[in-house]
Design an enzyme around this catalytic site. Structure first.
Site, PDB file in Angstrom:
ATOM      1  CB  SER A 153      -1.116  -0.237   1.351  1.00  0.00           C
ATOM      2  OG  SER A 153      -1.884   1.613   0.816  1.00  0.00           O
ATOM      3  CG  HIS A 196      -4.537  -0.949   4.330  1.00  0.00           C
ATOM      4  ND1 HIS A 196      -4.803  -0.732   2.863  1.00  0.00           N
ATOM      5  CD2 HIS A 196      -4.299  -0.113   4.830  1.00  0.00           C
ATOM      6  CE1 HIS A 196      -4.420   0.467   2.581  1.00  0.00           C
ATOM      7  NE2 HIS A 196      -3.412   1.327   3.535  1.00  0.00           N
ATOM      8  CD  GLU A 201      -7.120   2.689   0.559  1.00  0.00           C
ATOM      9  OE1 GLU A 201      -6.499   2.495   0.963  1.00  0.00           O
ATOM     10  OE2 GLU A 201      -7.855   3.332  -0.619  1.00  0.00           O
TER      11      GLU A 201
HETATM   12  N1  LIG Z   1      -2.188   1.937  -8.097  1.00  0.00           N
HETATM   13  C1  LIG Z   1      -2.315   2.164  -6.984  1.00  0.00           C
HETATM   14  O1  LIG Z   1      -2.217   2.425  -6.075  1.00  0.00           O
HETATM   15  C2  LIG Z   1      -1.945   0.224  -7.120  1.00  0.00           C
HETATM   16  C3  LIG Z   1      -2.306  -0.528  -7.279  1.00  0.00           C
HETATM   17  N2  LIG Z   1      -2.062  -1.568  -6.765  1.00  0.00           N
HETATM   18  C4  LIG Z   1      -2.326  -3.259  -7.495  1.00  0.00           C
HETATM   19  O2  LIG Z   1      -0.669  -3.228  -8.197  1.00  0.00           O
HETATM   20  C5  LIG Z   1      -1.221  -4.162  -9.366  1.00  0.00           C
HETATM   21  C6  LIG Z   1      -0.310  -3.588 -10.539  1.00  0.00           C
HETATM   22  O3  LIG Z   1      -1.141  -1.935 -10.140  1.00  0.00           O
HETATM   23  P1  LIG Z   1      -0.694  -1.206 -11.344  1.00  0.00           P
HETATM   24  O4  LIG Z   1       0.516  -0.761 -11.475  1.00  0.00           O
HETATM   25  O5  LIG Z   1      -1.544   0.106 -10.562  1.00  0.00           O
HETATM   26  O6  LIG Z   1      -1.242  -1.411 -12.567  1.00  0.00           O
HETATM   27  P2  LIG Z   1      -1.197  -0.581 -14.058  1.00  0.00           P
HETATM   28  O7  LIG Z   1      -2.308  -1.003 -15.092  1.00  0.00           O
HETATM   29  O8  LIG Z   1      -0.031   0.476 -14.209  1.00  0.00           O
HETATM   30  O9  LIG Z   1       0.268  -1.578 -14.932  1.00  0.00           O
HETATM   31  C7  LIG Z   1      -0.151  -3.186 -15.321  1.00  0.00           C
HETATM   32  C8  LIG Z   1       0.572  -3.920 -15.545  1.00  0.00           C
HETATM   33  O10 LIG Z   1       0.082  -5.593 -15.043  1.00  0.00           O
HETATM   34  C9  LIG Z   1       0.568  -5.871 -16.871  1.00  0.00           C
HETATM   35  N3  LIG Z   1      -0.431  -7.051 -17.249  1.00  0.00           N
HETATM   36  C10 LIG Z   1      -1.822  -6.332 -17.576  1.00  0.00           C
HETATM   37  N4  LIG Z   1      -2.053  -8.197 -17.987  1.00  0.00           N
HETATM   38  C11 LIG Z   1      -1.295  -8.726 -18.137  1.00  0.00           C
HETATM   39  C12 LIG Z   1      -1.251  -9.610 -18.807  1.00  0.00           C
HETATM   40  N5  LIG Z   1      -2.388 -10.539 -18.820  1.00  0.00           N
HETATM   41  N6  LIG Z   1       0.139 -10.665 -18.318  1.00  0.00           N
HETATM   42  C13 LIG Z   1       1.262 -10.050 -18.541  1.00  0.00           C
HETATM   43  N7  LIG Z   1       1.159  -8.941 -17.798  1.00  0.00           N
HETATM   44  C14 LIG Z   1      -0.286  -8.276 -17.616  1.00  0.00           C
HETATM   45  C15 LIG Z   1       1.106  -4.282 -17.420  1.00  0.00           C
HETATM   46  O11 LIG Z   1       1.827  -4.572 -18.826  1.00  0.00           O
HETATM   47  P3  LIG Z   1       1.333  -4.149 -20.429  1.00  0.00           P
HETATM   48  O12 LIG Z   1       2.357  -3.055 -20.013  1.00  0.00           O
HETATM   49  O13 LIG Z   1       1.715  -4.927 -21.359  1.00  0.00           O
HETATM   50  O14 LIG Z   1      -0.304  -3.732 -20.673  1.00  0.00           O
HETATM   51  C16 LIG Z   1       1.374  -3.779 -17.123  1.00  0.00           C
HETATM   52  O15 LIG Z   1       3.056  -3.645 -16.734  1.00  0.00           O
HETATM   53  C17 LIG Z   1      -2.573  -4.322  -9.627  1.00  0.00           C
HETATM   54  O16 LIG Z   1      -2.701  -5.619  -8.643  1.00  0.00           O
HETATM   55  C18 LIG Z   1      -3.817  -3.307  -8.234  1.00  0.00           C
HETATM   56  O17 LIG Z   1      -4.297  -3.916  -7.573  1.00  0.00           O
HETATM   57  C19 LIG Z   1      -1.540  -2.281  -5.641  1.00  0.00           C
HETATM   58  C20 LIG Z   1      -1.331  -0.870  -3.959  1.00  0.00           C
HETATM   59  C21 LIG Z   1      -1.698   0.736  -4.958  1.00  0.00           C
HETATM   60  O1  LIG Z   2      -4.629  -0.174  -2.797  1.00  0.00           O
HETATM   61  C1  LIG Z   2      -5.202   1.023  -2.302  1.00  0.00           C
HETATM   62  C2  LIG Z   2      -4.019   1.570  -1.608  1.00  0.00           C
HETATM   63  O2  LIG Z   2      -3.668   0.876  -0.562  1.00  0.00           O
HETATM   64  C3  LIG Z   2      -5.043   2.271  -3.747  1.00  0.00           C
HETATM   65  O3  LIG Z   2      -5.261   3.020  -3.190  1.00  0.00           O
HETATM   66  C4  LIG Z   2      -6.943   1.807  -3.921  1.00  0.00           C
HETATM   67  O4  LIG Z   2      -6.997   0.055  -4.142  1.00  0.00           O
HETATM   68  C5  LIG Z   2      -7.751   1.871  -4.102  1.00  0.00           C
HETATM   69  O5  LIG Z   2      -8.907   1.479  -4.700  1.00  0.00           O
HETATM   70  P1  LIG Z   2     -10.389   2.083  -5.068  1.00  0.00           P
HETATM   71  O6  LIG Z   2     -10.099   2.769  -6.517  1.00  0.00           O
HETATM   72  O7  LIG Z   2     -11.291   0.741  -5.148  1.00  0.00           O
HETATM   73  O8  LIG Z   2     -10.507   3.529  -4.628  1.00  0.00           O
END
Ligand SMILES: NC(=O)C1=CN([C@@H]2O[C@H](COP(=O)(O)OP(=O)(O)OC[C@H]3O[C@@H](n4cnc5c(N)ncnc54)[C@H](OP(=O)(O)O)[C@@H]3O)[C@@H](O)[C@H]2O)C=CC1
Ligand SMILES: O=C(CO)[C@H](O)[C@H](O)COP(=O)(O)O
Length: 491
Positions: free
Chosen positions: A136, A193, A197
């Protein structure tokens, strides 16, 4: 197109998925002296990372997943940071085929803990460690120090822990990372968490709405109120975020930014998971559930329009708060209601973790969870220190509401909290999380609940039976349909 061909197996660990979170996590690891292998399905992202940030540390880029795996030192550690569901499943399957017994696959995305449990069991049968890990802190946290919640085996934590603790947020010299427990424990704690949130954000939003809709304050005045609350027990990252958002002027309209944003809250599903899971476990989490429903209600455009057009305004009357003193008292009461509701919401979240921990035998250290949430994550707050202390003093605490620090805080805020919930109802300003949190406290403190009546109703229409106060182990039924309505003891 660049062709990366890693030659040696020296990388300390690797990151698959170089989107917002993965790229920043990889950079954070490299900045802390770890040699990081990197791979992304679309090569352009790997190239971009190398073009921009190669000089931040030692990266080993790969264009093929097999080369990525080959570049890792043994036992290999691969962290997956892609979307939950089929994308994560596909990457796990591909990695598992390339790895060897003893290697570690880490899913750092927001995955449902039941999927993690299933995958951990399947990979264990193949000799691989599978770690479901909550992360997070968003983009900035991933780069500068997130809160990290790894599950999986203790053995995998021995290999992973030092690296993760080096890149996590640090508070008072302690890392915001610890081994949460086996199999799905890490993802479960991350899910809760996020549920907390949701509740925290909804409670703050309700406080804002009451200050605006009942006290008639301007957005700028409310921003100042939130700024002063930073110097109180409410001090938290989400209060800071709120102050920033409310202080912004929209360049296009010249008015408050918050008025230029469509009032329909989005969600990616973790609040729904927390609520669904609580229902399955039989744990009451009304603040989290109401926060999730409130997002759904805000996005129910058709129903909102229809009801608004029906003008169901009867009886909704904000109280007059013209005098500065009356307004000051109202602001103070909203603050009390927010603090009381926040205590209730966290108590619900910790109860959900405690219940799952007992069911699955995870032995989650609840105080340690509050400790690793003090930095890096979205719900970081001063208040978490009190939660850690409460569990340190009494590890078997039945409910956070009864910890001395929170019991005395509730005593102090309950009168104002009750007035605020009543005022919100009379004014017609929705405050579902304030109201349900108060009802939660009242339910738990009640000598008797109307659940006894529900048991009678269930027995009447469905012979569902009931227990008697004077024989709680016995099972009873009344022959309701017979004229004499005799009570029978069935077991
Ligand atoms: N954003 C946030 O604030 C937070 C996100 N998370 C979690 O982190 C994870 C990633 O999120 P985030 O970085 O925001 O996402 P992004 O959309 O920025 O990136 C997604 C990534 O996943 C890859 N991907 C998608 N589909 C596939 C597939 N079928 N095979 C291989 N690679 C794939 C993409 O590759 P390509 O470039 O090829 O599309 C890209 O690298 C999620 O599970 C999210 O819930 C957790 C905490 C906070
Ligand atoms: O994982 C997170 C923080 O730890 C993201 O902030 C969270 O997934 C946001 O969720 P939503 O888009 O459902 O508000």
């Amino acid at each position: 197109m660049t062709s990366f061909t890693p030659a040696r197996s020296t990388a300390d660990l690797g990151v698959v998925g170089l989107g917002v979170m993965g790229a920043n996590l990889a950079r954070n690891l490299a900045r802390h002296g770890h040699e990081v292998a990197v791979f992304n399905r679309t090569l352009a992202r790997t190239e971009r990372l190398m073009d921009r940030y190669a000089d931040e540390g030692t990266f080993v880029p790969a264009a093929e997943l097999a080369d990525f795996v080959a570049s890792l030192r043994r036992p290999r550690v691969a962290i997956i940071m892609v979307q939950a569901g089929p994308a994560t499943e596909a990457v796990i399957d591909a990695l598992a085929d390339l790895m060897e017994p003893g290697d570690i696959i880490v899913d750092a995305g927001n995955t449902l803990y039941t999927d993690t449990r299933r995958r951990e069991e399947a990979l264990r049968d193949r000799g691989l460690h599978f770690v479901g890990m909550g992360v997070s802190g968003g983009e900035e946290g991933a780069l500068l120090g997130p809160s990290i919640m790894p599950g999986g085996t203790a053995e995998s934590y021995n290999r992973l822990g030092p690296m993760l603790e080096s890149i996590s947020a640090q508070v008072d010299g302690a890392p915001c990372c610890t081994h949460v427990g086996p199999d799905g424990a890490g993802h479960f704690v991350k899910m809760v968490h996020n549920g907390i949130e949701y509740a925290d954000m909804q409670l703050i939003a309700e406080a804002y709405d009451l200050l605006r809709g009942v006290a008639g304050m301007s957005v700028a005045e409310i921003a100042e109120v939130f700024r002063t609350w930073k110097d109180s027990e409410l001090d938290s990252y989400l209060i800071d975020v709120t102050t920033e958002v409310l202080s912004r002027t929209d360049p296009a309209t010249g008015g408050p930014f918050v008025d230029a944003v469509v009032d329909a809250a989005g969600q990616k599903g973790t609040g729904v998971w927390t609520t669904q899971t609580a229902l399955e476990l039989g744990v009451a989490v009304p603040a989290i559930a109401e926060a999730t429903f409130a997002r759904a209600a805000s996005s129910s455009a058709g129903a909102r329009l229809a009801v608004r057009n029906a003008s169901l305004d009867a009886g909704a009357q904000p109280p007059a708060l013209d005098e500065p003193k009356a307004r000051e008292e109202f602001v103070a009461a909203v603050k009390d209601a927010l603090y009381g509701s926040k205590i209730a919401a966290y108590a619900q979240g910790f109860d959900e973790i405690a219940t799952a921990s007992q069911l699955y035998g995870w032995q989650v250290d609840l105080g340690a969870m509050a400790r690793i949430w003090r930095g890096g994550c979205i719900i970081r707050a001063r208040f978490l220190d009190d939660i850690t202390r409460a569990y340190d003093e009494e590890p078997a605490l039945g409910s956070l509401l009864t910890a001395p620090v929170f019991a005395s805080a509730l005593e102090a805020v309950l009168p104002a909290w009750r007035r605020i919930v009543a005022t919100a109802a009379l004014a017609g300003v929705p405050a579902p999380a304030f109201a349900s949190s108060l009802a939660y406290v009242d339910q738990l403190r009640a000598e008797r609940l109307p659940a006894a009546l529900i048991q009678g109703q269930r027995d009447f229409f469905g012979s569902h039976t009931y227990h008697r106060v004077d024989d709680p182990e016995g099972t009873y039924h009344v022959t309701w349909s017979a004229p004499e309505r005799v009570e029978e003891k069935w077991a």
